[in-house]
Write a protein that holds these residues in place. Structure first.
Motif, PDB file in Angstrom:
ATOM      1  N   LEU A 412       0.824  -1.209   0.000  1.00 20.12           N
ATOM      2  CA  LEU A 412       0.000   0.000   0.000  1.00 20.12           C
ATOM      3  C   LEU A 412       0.859   1.260   0.000  1.00 20.12           C
ATOM      4  O   LEU A 412       0.479   2.287  -0.584  1.00 20.12           O
ATOM      5  CB  LEU A 412      -0.935   0.002   1.215  1.00 20.12           C
ATOM      6  CG  LEU A 412      -1.997  -1.108   1.250  1.00 20.12           C
ATOM      7  CD1 LEU A 412      -2.824  -1.009   2.524  1.00 20.12           C
ATOM      8  CD2 LEU A 412      -2.900  -1.038   0.026  1.00 20.12           C
ATOM      9  N   ALA A 413       2.019   1.193   0.645  1.00 19.36           N
ATOM     10  CA  ALA A 413       2.906   2.358   0.703  1.00 19.36           C
ATOM     11  C   ALA A 413       3.475   2.711  -0.673  1.00 19.36           C
ATOM     12  O   ALA A 413       3.985   3.821  -0.861  1.00 19.36           O
ATOM     13  CB  ALA A 413       4.044   2.106   1.690  1.00 19.36           C
ATOM     14  N   GLU A 414       3.385   1.768  -1.638  1.00 19.58           N
ATOM     15  CA  GLU A 414       3.852   2.037  -2.990  1.00 19.58           C
ATOM     16  C   GLU A 414       2.861   2.898  -3.768  1.00 19.58           C
ATOM     17  O   GLU A 414       3.212   3.471  -4.812  1.00 19.58           O
ATOM     18  CB  GLU A 414       4.074   0.722  -3.740  1.00 19.58           C
ATOM     19  CG  GLU A 414       5.198  -0.145  -3.175  1.00 19.58           C
ATOM     20  CD  GLU A 414       6.563   0.500  -3.372  1.00 19.58           C
ATOM     21  OE1 GLU A 414       6.750   1.188  -4.391  1.00 19.58           O
ATOM     22  OE2 GLU A 414       7.429   0.311  -2.492  1.00 19.58           O
ATOM     23  N   HIS A 415       1.639   2.988  -3.288  1.00 17.50           N
ATOM     24  CA  HIS A 415       0.641   3.836  -3.961  1.00 17.50           C
ATOM     25  C   HIS A 415       1.106   5.290  -3.875  1.00 17.50           C
ATOM     26  O   HIS A 415       1.502   5.765  -2.808  1.00 17.50           O
ATOM     27  CB  HIS A 415      -0.726   3.663  -3.288  1.00 17.50           C
ATOM     28  CG  HIS A 415      -1.852   4.325  -4.010  1.00 17.50           C
ATOM     29  ND1 HIS A 415      -2.006   5.688  -4.061  1.00 17.50           N
ATOM     30  CD2 HIS A 415      -2.891   3.808  -4.735  1.00 17.50           C
ATOM     31  CE1 HIS A 415      -3.087   5.992  -4.756  1.00 17.50           C
ATOM     32  NE2 HIS A 415      -3.640   4.866  -5.182  1.00 17.50           N
ATOM     33  N   PRO A 416       1.085   6.031  -4.971  1.00 16.23           N
ATOM     34  CA  PRO A 416       1.644   7.390  -4.974  1.00 16.23           C
ATOM     35  C   PRO A 416       0.991   8.355  -3.989  1.00 16.23           C
ATOM     36  O   PRO A 416       1.625   9.343  -3.592  1.00 16.23           O
ATOM     37  CB  PRO A 416       1.441   7.852  -6.421  1.00 16.23           C
ATOM     38  CG  PRO A 416       0.439   6.911  -7.014  1.00 16.23           C
ATOM     39  CD  PRO A 416       0.602   5.625  -6.293  1.00 16.23           C
ATOM     40  N   ALA A 417      -0.248   8.085  -3.583  1.00 16.62           N
ATOM     41  CA  ALA A 417      -0.941   9.002  -2.669  1.00 16.62           C
ATOM     42  C   ALA A 417      -0.744   8.631  -1.200  1.00 16.62           C
ATOM     43  O   ALA A 417      -1.105   9.398  -0.311  1.00 16.62           O
ATOM     44  CB  ALA A 417      -2.438   9.032  -2.988  1.00 16.62           C
ATOM     45  N   VAL A 418      -0.164   7.464  -0.950  1.00 19.09           N
ATOM     46  CA  VAL A 418      -0.086   6.951   0.422  1.00 19.09           C
ATOM     47  C   VAL A 418       1.258   7.301   1.063  1.00 19.09           C
ATOM     48  O   VAL A 418       2.312   6.986   0.515  1.00 19.09           O
ATOM     49  CB  VAL A 418      -0.299   5.420   0.447  1.00 19.09           C
ATOM     50  CG1 VAL A 418      -0.067   4.867   1.849  1.00 19.09           C
ATOM     51  CG2 VAL A 418      -1.707   5.082  -0.031  1.00 19.09           C
ATOM     52  N   HIS A 419       1.184   7.940   2.216  1.00 18.80           N
ATOM     53  CA  HIS A 419       2.398   8.198   2.996  1.00 18.80           C
ATOM     54  C   HIS A 419       2.707   7.009   3.896  1.00 18.80           C
ATOM     55  O   HIS A 419       3.852   6.561   3.986  1.00 18.80           O
ATOM     56  CB  HIS A 419       2.235   9.460   3.844  1.00 18.80           C
ATOM     57  CG  HIS A 419       3.409   9.722   4.747  1.00 18.80           C
ATOM     58  ND1 HIS A 419       4.636  10.130   4.264  1.00 18.80           N
ATOM     59  CD2 HIS A 419       3.558   9.603   6.098  1.00 18.80           C
ATOM     60  CE1 HIS A 419       5.487  10.263   5.265  1.00 18.80           C
ATOM     61  NE2 HIS A 419       4.864   9.940   6.385  1.00 18.80           N
ATOM     62  N   GLN A 420       1.684   6.495   4.581  1.00 16.16           N
ATOM     63  CA  GLN A 420       1.873   5.340   5.458  1.00 16.16           C
ATOM     64  C   GLN A 420       0.557   4.595   5.607  1.00 16.16           C
ATOM     65  O   GLN A 420      -0.520   5.205   5.608  1.00 16.16           O
ATOM     66  CB  GLN A 420       2.382   5.788   6.838  1.00 16.16           C
ATOM     67  CG  GLN A 420       2.802   4.627   7.741  1.00 16.16           C
ATOM     68  CD  GLN A 420       3.517   5.099   8.998  1.00 16.16           C
ATOM     69  OE1 GLN A 420       3.617   6.298   9.256  1.00 16.16           O
ATOM     70  NE2 GLN A 420       4.006   4.166   9.793  1.00 16.16           N
ATOM     71  N   ALA A 421       0.663   3.273   5.742  1.00 20.38           N
ATOM     72  CA  ALA A 421      -0.522   2.429   5.933  1.00 20.38           C
ATOM     73  C   ALA A 421      -0.312   1.534   7.139  1.00 20.38           C
ATOM     74  O   ALA A 421       0.795   1.054   7.391  1.00 20.38           O
ATOM     75  CB  ALA A 421      -0.773   1.584   4.689  1.00 20.38           C
ATOM     76  N   VAL A 422      -1.375   1.308   7.877  1.00 19.32           N
ATOM     77  CA  VAL A 422      -1.376   0.343   8.972  1.00 19.32           C
ATOM     78  C   VAL A 422      -2.561  -0.595   8.748  1.00 19.32           C
ATOM     79  O   VAL A 422      -3.695  -0.142   8.557  1.00 19.32           O
ATOM     80  CB  VAL A 422      -1.493   1.028  10.347  1.00 19.32           C
ATOM     81  CG1 VAL A 422      -1.603  -0.020  11.450  1.00 19.32           C
ATOM     82  CG2 VAL A 422      -0.295   1.929  10.604  1.00 19.32           C
ATOM     83  N   VAL A 423      -2.282  -1.894   8.756  1.00 18.06           N
ATOM     84  CA  VAL A 423      -3.311  -2.888   8.465  1.00 18.06           C
ATOM     85  C   VAL A 423      -3.556  -3.743   9.693  1.00 18.06           C
ATOM     86  O   VAL A 423      -2.607  -4.240  10.320  1.00 18.06           O
ATOM     87  CB  VAL A 423      -2.896  -3.771   7.271  1.00 18.06           C
ATOM     88  CG1 VAL A 423      -3.907  -4.890   7.032  1.00 18.06           C
ATOM     89  CG2 VAL A 423      -2.741  -2.912   6.014  1.00 18.06           C
ATOM     90  N   VAL A 424      -4.823  -3.919  10.044  1.00 18.56           N
ATOM     91  CA  VAL A 424      -5.209  -4.739  11.197  1.00 18.56           C
ATOM     92  C   VAL A 424      -6.317  -5.692  10.768  1.00 18.56           C
ATOM     93  O   VAL A 424      -6.927  -5.529   9.708  1.00 18.56           O
ATOM     94  CB  VAL A 424      -5.691  -3.874  12.385  1.00 18.56           C
ATOM     95  CG1 VAL A 424      -4.593  -2.919  12.844  1.00 18.56           C
ATOM     96  CG2 VAL A 424      -6.961  -3.107  12.031  1.00 18.56           C
TER      97      VAL A 424
END
Length: 495
Positions: A412-424
């Motif tokens: 998800l962090a590879e998406h150009p709009a994403v700075h950071q992702a946390v998955v639960v």
């Protein structure tokens, strides 16, 4: 061997040499020795003796190393704790530790009813005179006791011996090639966190290096001043601190050179956002090292040697002195030599002898051969470098298949709009759990849930794709800057 028998001679040798930077000024080894002597005299007069425990709830200051050494010279135990942990948590931990006295910046009347409490200022060169409350002594082999939060809600305390800390300091120094006695370490991590206490305080003192002491990371201006003016050469920090500093460089608030000139920048204490490596290379022209550890291991388990030889995205090889084995979730040792993935169990001289006054918890975490269960699912590459896949408790099980949040977050962090992702994981009637992603966007970027899920489907197996996405302006953080995944899990479960 005891820590004071290593550090005190270091301070006595060339005593006019600079030792620590504090509030914009350098102080000598002789200055620190004077504070140690002052504190030792006060503790002795108060009745502090062998095996007694001094709880200290102070921000970083010269009093932290001074009180540590003073306690040890009297064969006592230093117990750093977080004043902001909350009264209920503090009371439970105090009842477990049973301190001789409590040192803090602020009066806490509820605690003073049961324990002798002393207040002092961070700029004080000693603590005020007092009379302590003698308790049943614990082992004088213990150097420090850390409080930890368990999933059961019951207080836990981790004692680390002088041998544990000495072993960890020596092995870390051996592991990280650039470290030497001419370095100045940034001492900004909280002292109640084993990463800060060992790597940013005791390690430099044990090798004769210098400290640039900052009370806390916030407000960040004082941290930036220390990095720039001391100046520092070694920075052990958590990812949240690094992200803030890199963002400040990107916005032109601080010059890149004050970070790029560091000989070591190493993160630990939490996962490093994969985008940070790219950001560092772009802004600083250099990469960032990663390490891994736990309170129970003093804390370092793995660390990369340097930026040139590191395997980016890994925590590096095990530091010298550790043996390891991998087990599956059923506790069976993985014997297949081609399978280098499993729950990490380790054994070595840096590992705690056991939880304080809790033999049942100790028995749960150590096997019959003395190996300690880290609780982390890891993968070794062909060169022995370790990738932390996830905490066993964080793994999401979707219809019987394991989903490692870190793998999904990296995609998800590879998406150009994403700075950071946390998955639960969030509960699901059919599959048991499904992944949910919390997304922090890049400044000014726009996207939507459908686009994020579409992107994930293009790069992940079907069962790993988040079924829900929530955009956030910030993540809940602990006092040490670690993302509180349990809070996000509870939110996902509607609690």
């Amino acid at each position: 061997m005891r820590l004071e028998n290593i550090i005190i001679p270091n301070l006595q040798n060339d005593s006019e040499k600079n030792c620590y930077w504090w509030d914009g000024k350098w102080y000598t080894r002789k200055d620190l020795l004077a504070i140690v002597e002052n504190c030792e005299n006060v503790l002795r007069e108060a009745g502090f003796t062998r095996g007694q425990k001094l709880v200290v709830m102070l921000k970083n200051s010269p009093l932290i190393p001074a009180l540590s050494l003073a306690c040890w010279k009297l064969s006592g135990i230093f117990c750093p704790m977080n004043e902001r942990a909350g009264l209920e948590s503090l009371t439970g931990t105090f009842n477990l530790i049973k301190p001789f006295a409590v040192v803090s910046e602020h009066e806490i009347p509820e605690l003073a009813e049961s324990w002798p409490c002393i207040t002092c200022n961070l700029n004080d060169v000693t603590i005020p005179a007092f009379t302590g409350k003698t308790q049943e002594p614990d082992s004088e082999d213990y150097a420090v006791i850390f409080a930890t939060s368990g999933t059961t809600g019951m207080p836990k305390a981790v004692p680390l011996t002088h041998g544990n800390l000495i072993s960890n300091c020596k092995a870390t120094k051996q592991q990280v090639y650039p470290l030497n006695e001419n370095d100045t370490f940034l001492t900004v991590l909280p002292n109640f966190h084993s990463f800060g206490y060992t790597c940013a305080t005791m390690l430099p003192l044990s090798i004769g290096a210098k400290l640039a002491i900052v009370p806390s990371f916030l407000p960040p201006a004082q941290t930036i001043r220390a990095i720039s003016d001391a100046p520092t050469t070694v920075m052990y920090i958590v990812p949240a601190m690094l992200s803030f500093l890199l963002m400040s460089v990107e916005k032109g608030k601080i010059p890149a050179k004050i970070l790029s000139r560091q000989s070591v920048i190493c993160t630990g204490g939490d996962r490093l956002n994969p985008n940070v490596h790219k950001q560092a290379l772009k802004l600083l022209g250099r990469d960032i090292m990663e390490g891994y550890g736990l309170t129970e291991t003093s804390p370092v388990v793995c660390m990369n040697h340097d930026c040139e030889t590191q395997h980016s995205g890994t925590s590096g090889p095990l530091i010298p002195g550790y043996e390891y084995k991998l087990k599956n979730r059923d506790g069976e040792v993985i014997t297949d030599k081609d399978n280098k993935e499993g729950i990490l169990w380790i054994k070595g001289p840096s590992i705690t002898p056991g939880y304080l006054h809790a033999p049942e918890i100790t028995a749960e975490r150590f096997d019959s051969e003395g190996f300690f269960n880290t609780g982390d699912y890891v993968r070794f590459d062909e060169d022995g470098y370790v990738s932390i896949l996830d905490r066993v408790t964080d793994i999401i099980i979707v219809g019987g298949f394991n989903v490692y949040p870190q793998e999904v977050e990296k995609v998800l962090a590879e998406h150009p709009a994403v700075h950071q992702a946390v998955v639960v994981g969030m509960p699901h009637d059919i599959n048991g759990q499904i992944p949910k992603a919390y997304i922090l966007l890049e400044d000014g970027a726009e996207t939507n849930e459908r686009d994020i899920i579409k992107f994930a489907k293009e790069h992940l197996a079907h069962f790993k794709v988040p079924r829900a996405v929530e955009f956030v302006s910030e993540f809940p953080l602990s006092g040490t800057g670690k993302i509180l995944r349990r809070v996000l899990r509870d939110r996902a479960a509607g609690k």
